[in-house]
Structures are given as C-alpha cells and as structure tokens.
Design a protein around this motif. Sequence first.
Motif, PDB file in Angstrom:
ATOM      1  N   LEU A 143       0.812  -1.211   0.000  1.00 61.20           N
ATOM      2  CA  LEU A 143       0.000   0.000   0.000  1.00 61.20           C
ATOM      3  C   LEU A 143       0.848   1.264   0.000  1.00 61.20           C
ATOM      4  O   LEU A 143       0.840   2.032  -0.963  1.00 61.20           O
ATOM      5  N   TYR A 144       1.620   1.455   1.071  1.00 59.56           N
ATOM      6  CA  TYR A 144       2.336   2.711   1.219  1.00 59.56           C
ATOM      7  C   TYR A 144       3.467   2.877   0.207  1.00 59.56           C
ATOM      8  O   TYR A 144       3.585   3.917  -0.451  1.00 59.56           O
ATOM      9  N   MET A 145       4.335   1.860   0.089  1.00 57.54           N
ATOM     10  CA  MET A 145       5.478   2.004  -0.812  1.00 57.54           C
ATOM     11  C   MET A 145       5.062   2.226  -2.266  1.00 57.54           C
ATOM     12  O   MET A 145       5.526   3.180  -2.910  1.00 57.54           O
ATOM     13  N   PRO A 146       4.179   1.389  -2.855  1.00 58.53           N
ATOM     14  CA  PRO A 146       3.806   1.634  -4.260  1.00 58.53           C
ATOM     15  C   PRO A 146       3.136   2.980  -4.467  1.00 58.53           C
ATOM     16  O   PRO A 146       3.407   3.671  -5.448  1.00 58.53           O
ATOM     17  N   ALA A 147       2.258   3.376  -3.534  1.00 56.35           N
ATOM     18  CA  ALA A 147       1.541   4.634  -3.695  1.00 56.35           C
ATOM     19  C   ALA A 147       2.493   5.821  -3.692  1.00 56.35           C
ATOM     20  O   ALA A 147       2.372   6.748  -4.499  1.00 56.35           O
ATOM     21  N   ILE A 148       3.477   5.786  -2.796  1.00 58.86           N
ATOM     22  CA  ILE A 148       4.404   6.912  -2.701  1.00 58.86           C
ATOM     23  C   ILE A 148       5.416   6.889  -3.837  1.00 58.86           C
ATOM     24  O   ILE A 148       5.716   7.915  -4.445  1.00 58.86           O
ATOM     25  N   PHE A 149       5.955   5.700  -4.150  1.00 63.72           N
ATOM     26  CA  PHE A 149       6.938   5.628  -5.233  1.00 63.72           C
ATOM     27  C   PHE A 149       6.341   6.077  -6.561  1.00 63.72           C
ATOM     28  O   PHE A 149       6.951   6.814  -7.326  1.00 63.72           O
ATOM     29  N   LEU A 150       5.141   5.614  -6.863  1.00 60.47           N
ATOM     30  CA  LEU A 150       4.540   5.905  -8.156  1.00 60.47           C
ATOM     31  C   LEU A 150       3.850   7.259  -8.177  1.00 60.47           C
ATOM     32  O   LEU A 150       3.809   7.933  -9.197  1.00 60.47           O
ATOM     33  N   GLY A 151       3.307   7.668  -7.006  1.00 60.24           N
ATOM     34  CA  GLY A 151       2.615   8.942  -6.956  1.00 60.24           C
ATOM     35  C   GLY A 151       3.547  10.118  -6.697  1.00 60.24           C
ATOM     36  O   GLY A 151       3.307  11.221  -7.156  1.00 60.24           O
ATOM     37  N   GLY A 152       4.612   9.857  -5.940  1.00 61.19           N
ATOM     38  CA  GLY A 152       5.621  10.885  -5.722  1.00 61.19           C
ATOM     39  C   GLY A 152       5.358  11.827  -4.576  1.00 61.19           C
ATOM     40  O   GLY A 152       6.214  12.647  -4.250  1.00 61.19           O
ATOM     41  N   LYS A 153       4.186  11.745  -3.925  1.00 63.01           N
ATOM     42  CA  LYS A 153       3.884  12.650  -2.817  1.00 63.01           C
ATOM     43  C   LYS A 153       3.238  11.864  -1.688  1.00 63.01           C
ATOM     44  O   LYS A 153       2.277  11.128  -1.925  1.00 63.01           O
ATOM     45  N   PRO A 154       3.724  12.017  -0.441  1.00 62.23           N
ATOM     46  CA  PRO A 154       4.985  12.706  -0.097  1.00 62.23           C
ATOM     47  C   PRO A 154       6.187  11.947  -0.635  1.00 62.23           C
ATOM     48  O   PRO A 154       6.060  10.785  -1.018  1.00 62.23           O
ATOM     49  N   ARG A 155       7.313  12.599  -0.706  1.00 60.49           N
ATOM     50  CA  ARG A 155       8.508  11.930  -1.227  1.00 60.49           C
ATOM     51  C   ARG A 155       8.955  10.826  -0.275  1.00 60.49           C
ATOM     52  O   ARG A 155       9.073  11.039   0.924  1.00 60.49           O
ATOM     53  N   TRP A 156       9.202   9.649  -0.826  1.00 55.28           N
ATOM     54  CA  TRP A 156       9.790   8.561  -0.049  1.00 55.28           C
ATOM     55  C   TRP A 156      11.297   8.786  -0.027  1.00 55.28           C
ATOM     56  O   TRP A 156      11.948   8.836  -1.077  1.00 55.28           O
ATOM     57  N   THR A 157      11.880   8.932   1.144  1.00 57.45           N
ATOM     58  CA  THR A 157      13.317   9.128   1.276  1.00 57.45           C
ATOM     59  C   THR A 157      13.879   8.044   2.176  1.00 57.45           C
ATOM     60  O   THR A 157      13.452   7.902   3.322  1.00 57.45           O
ATOM     61  N   GLU A 158      14.817   7.283   1.648  1.00 57.14           N
ATOM     62  CA  GLU A 158      15.439   6.215   2.422  1.00 57.14           C
ATOM     63  C   GLU A 158      16.894   6.067   1.990  1.00 57.14           C
ATOM     64  O   GLU A 158      17.186   5.984   0.796  1.00 57.14           O
ATOM     65  N   PHE A 159      17.794   6.060   2.960  1.00 52.11           N
ATOM     66  CA  PHE A 159      19.209   5.831   2.702  1.00 52.11           C
ATOM     67  C   PHE A 159      19.526   4.389   3.086  1.00 52.11           C
ATOM     68  O   PHE A 159      19.373   4.003   4.235  1.00 52.11           O
ATOM     69  N   MET A 160      19.962   3.599   2.110  1.00 52.66           N
ATOM     70  CA  MET A 160      20.229   2.181   2.334  1.00 52.66           C
ATOM     71  C   MET A 160      21.713   1.881   2.174  1.00 52.66           C
ATOM     72  O   MET A 160      22.410   2.560   1.417  1.00 52.66           O
ATOM     73  N   ARG A 161      22.153   0.849   2.874  1.00 53.37           N
ATOM     74  CA  ARG A 161      23.579   0.512   2.880  1.00 53.37           C
ATOM     75  C   ARG A 161      23.807  -0.860   2.224  1.00 53.37           C
ATOM     76  O   ARG A 161      23.617  -1.888   2.870  1.00 53.37           O
ATOM     77  N   PRO A 162      24.204  -0.897   0.964  1.00 58.41           N
ATOM     78  CA  PRO A 162      24.485  -2.177   0.309  1.00 58.41           C
ATOM     79  C   PRO A 162      25.928  -2.623   0.536  1.00 58.41           C
ATOM     80  O   PRO A 162      26.778  -1.831   0.961  1.00 58.41           O
ATOM     81  N   ALA A 163      26.199  -3.884   0.235  1.00 52.46           N
ATOM     82  CA  ALA A 163      27.559  -4.416   0.389  1.00 52.46           C
ATOM     83  C   ALA A 163      28.416  -4.140  -0.837  1.00 52.46           C
ATOM     84  O   ALA A 163      29.634  -3.998  -0.730  1.00 52.46           O
ATOM     85  N   GLN A 164      27.786  -4.092  -2.012  1.00 53.24           N
ATOM     86  CA  GLN A 164      28.513  -3.813  -3.255  1.00 53.24           C
ATOM     87  C   GLN A 164      27.719  -2.826  -4.103  1.00 53.24           C
ATOM     88  O   GLN A 164      26.482  -2.858  -4.119  1.00 53.24           O
ATOM     89  N   ILE A 165      28.433  -1.951  -4.808  1.00 55.74           N
ATOM     90  CA  ILE A 165      27.837  -0.978  -5.713  1.00 55.74           C
ATOM     91  C   ILE A 165      28.658  -0.977  -6.997  1.00 55.74           C
ATOM     92  O   ILE A 165      29.895  -0.900  -6.941  1.00 55.74           O
ATOM     93  N   ASP A 166      27.991  -1.038  -8.147  1.00 56.76           N
ATOM     94  CA  ASP A 166      28.734  -1.038  -9.414  1.00 56.76           C
ATOM     95  C   ASP A 166      28.687   0.351 -10.053  1.00 56.76           C
ATOM     96  O   ASP A 166      28.055   1.270  -9.511  1.00 56.76           O
ATOM     97  N   PRO A 167      29.356   0.569 -11.189  1.00 58.57           N
ATOM     98  CA  PRO A 167      29.437   1.917 -11.766  1.00 58.57           C
ATOM     99  C   PRO A 167      28.098   2.552 -12.122  1.00 58.57           C
ATOM    100  O   PRO A 167      27.994   3.778 -12.166  1.00 58.57           O
ATOM    101  N   MET A 168      27.060   1.744 -12.371  1.00 57.44           N
ATOM    102  CA  MET A 168      25.747   2.285 -12.712  1.00 57.44           C
ATOM    103  C   MET A 168      24.840   2.423 -11.489  1.00 57.44           C
ATOM    104  O   MET A 168      23.675   2.796 -11.617  1.00 57.44           O
ATOM    105  N   GLY A 169      25.369   2.120 -10.318  1.00 61.79           N
ATOM    106  CA  GLY A 169      24.572   2.258  -9.112  1.00 61.79           C
ATOM    107  C   GLY A 169      23.726   1.045  -8.784  1.00 61.79           C
ATOM    108  O   GLY A 169      22.877   1.105  -7.888  1.00 61.79           O
ATOM    109  N   ALA A 170      23.926  -0.069  -9.490  1.00 67.34           N
ATOM    110  CA  ALA A 170      23.270  -1.317  -9.112  1.00 67.34           C
ATOM    111  C   ALA A 170      23.954  -1.863  -7.859  1.00 67.34           C
ATOM    112  O   ALA A 170      25.148  -1.606  -7.633  1.00 67.34           O
ATOM    113  N   THR A 171      23.214  -2.610  -7.035  1.00 64.96           N
ATOM    114  CA  THR A 171      23.752  -3.016  -5.742  1.00 64.96           C
ATOM    115  C   THR A 171      23.518  -4.489  -5.434  1.00 64.96           C
ATOM    116  O   THR A 171      22.667  -5.144  -6.032  1.00 64.96           O
ATOM    117  N   ASN A 172      24.294  -4.955  -4.466  1.00 58.33           N
ATOM    118  CA  ASN A 172      24.198  -6.332  -3.988  1.00 58.33           C
ATOM    119  C   ASN A 172      24.144  -6.320  -2.464  1.00 58.33           C
ATOM    120  O   ASN A 172      25.001  -5.744  -1.811  1.00 58.33           O
TER     121      ASN A 172
END
Length: 312
Positions: free
Chosen positions: A106-135
């Motif tokens: 409910l909440y995540m799809p509505a905010i991600f697709l609707g854009g309001k309010p802005r969903w802001t989350e800082f996540m910590r991955p173990a690996q990041i590649d040059p295009m910003g894909a993560t593992n």
Amino acid sequence: MSDTTDSAAMSDLLLSDEQRAQTDQMVVAMARLIEDGDFLAEGIGTFLSTSAYMLAKHMHAPNCTSLCPNGNTLMEGTRALTLGHDEFDTVPRASVWLDYLQINLLYMPAIFLGGKPRWTEFMRPAQIDPMGATNNVCIGAHERPTLRLPGSAGIPDASTAAKRFYYYAPRHTRQVFVPSLDFCSGAGHPGEGRGADMTIVVITNLCVMASGPAGRLQVTHLHPGVTRADVERNTGFELKWHADVAVSAPPTAEELKLLDTLVDPRGLRFLEMLSGKARKTRLKALAGSALPAASNPPSNPKHTKHAQESAT
C-alpha cells in the motif's frame, strides 16, 4: 573486568578524530538532502541514516514522518537513538500502526509511483557497481557464497520504480565499489536515454556520487580534506568526475551539538564505522550497561567546544 583491562578495551573502541569527523560529515550530507514533508523510511540498525533523519527534523524538516521498522509505526517528531529500545519511543507515539504487508503493498507503491509525499530512504548495500546497481545478498557465487548478507528486502521493488534513490557506504573501499556485482539485488540506472528522470545518489566517508548524464556514477562532492587520489585509490572501477566538483560543506556547530546531545548522545552512529572485534566489543558494552563517560566521548572534542561556544 579490571580498570586496566577496561581502559584497554575501551581504547580499542575509539575511532580516530578523522573517522569521527567523517561519520558526522556523512550524517549532515544525508540530512541536507531531506526536504520538509518527506516520508523517511528507517532501516534496522542503520544508525547513520536514522541520525540524519532526526537531525533534519530538528533543523529544517520538522514535518517529516518516520516509518520506524521496530513496531512498524508512522511517527512524527524526533527521538534519541537507542540500541534495540525504539519501540518504547515509537509505538506509544505512533499515529498509525502497520503490518509488513500494508507497508509493501500500500504505502510504498503509492508513494513511489505517486511521488507525494517523497519517499526518502538511505540504504547501505555491500557492493555498488558503476551504474549504481547493488548487492546485499551474498559475496561469491550464489550457489556457494563465501559470505551471506542480510538480504535485499524491498530494494528490488523500490529500485525499479523510484526516480530518486539513496545509498550510503561508511567505508569507501574497493570491496564495496566493484566493476561487477557478485549478485544483483538492486537495479541501477538503466543508462542514457532510458532513465533521464532517475538519479541514484551515494554518500560515502570520502565523497558524494550521483548519476551522470549517461547514468554512470560520477563524483560531485569531495568531503573536506579528501583528494581525488584518495577516492580513486579506494574505488574498484574507473571513476567519472563532475565538471565542477565541489567541497562538501562541513557540519555546523549547531548540527554537531544536536547530534551529540539530542539525536545520538550514546554515539551509536559510530558503530557503522567499526567492524570485526571492535564493533562486537562496542555492541556488548552498549548492550550490557551504561558506559562510563570516558568510553563514550562526544563525536569530536573540538566539535563540542565549538558547539558550546556558539550556544553562549
């Protein structure tokens, strides 16, 4: 534990002034990207990002709502960071209680697709590649990994829908920034012509990176005292650089005072800079009892002095 042993153990826990300054630089860099009214998604044990959320609420974004994973609650206002006792602050003060299904369907799809309010989350991955894909699943072959990681949680869904995605890396190393992932659990930028309105931002202890014109990560800011050579030496792929690389603004005396007194007086944010034995020992000490004052000093003695001076 004898006084001698206790002192020796505590000395192993202390970070250098440089590492402590890097930690606070990361926190304020994240906090300054938060806008008033954002929906702030907290992770479990991600003390750096939660410190940034609380700091932003104190400073310039008082109308943000926090999604707290301990208790699955939506909470306004601020709180001090704790080690495993967040429910005592978040559950009684919650405006809404949710289950995991409601959050993800409910909440995540509505905010991600609707854009309001802005969903802001800082996540910590173990690996990041040059295009910003993560593992965040495993190191090594998936069939026989050398290290199993916490898992991707909602990153696969969010990274394919969000137009603005944030990561952080407390230790900028070649093991984190890799030319290719061992396992892809977070989508990166789709590339030139396919993601013009998408931006991935990565904040590390050395710099800030963001998606460039073709989608590849490029360095936009160097933190104070960090050189291009420092970043290049600790990155496992060839870096792109913004045409006008800026120097990150350092924390202000007010920001540091808030962190040390109201947001994170126990210094939990520094746990993310520790690894191995030092982290384990620090966690045991924090969980076992209130630490002696000498074992939990302010983030930087110079910072505290400046904050005190500015308050007088």
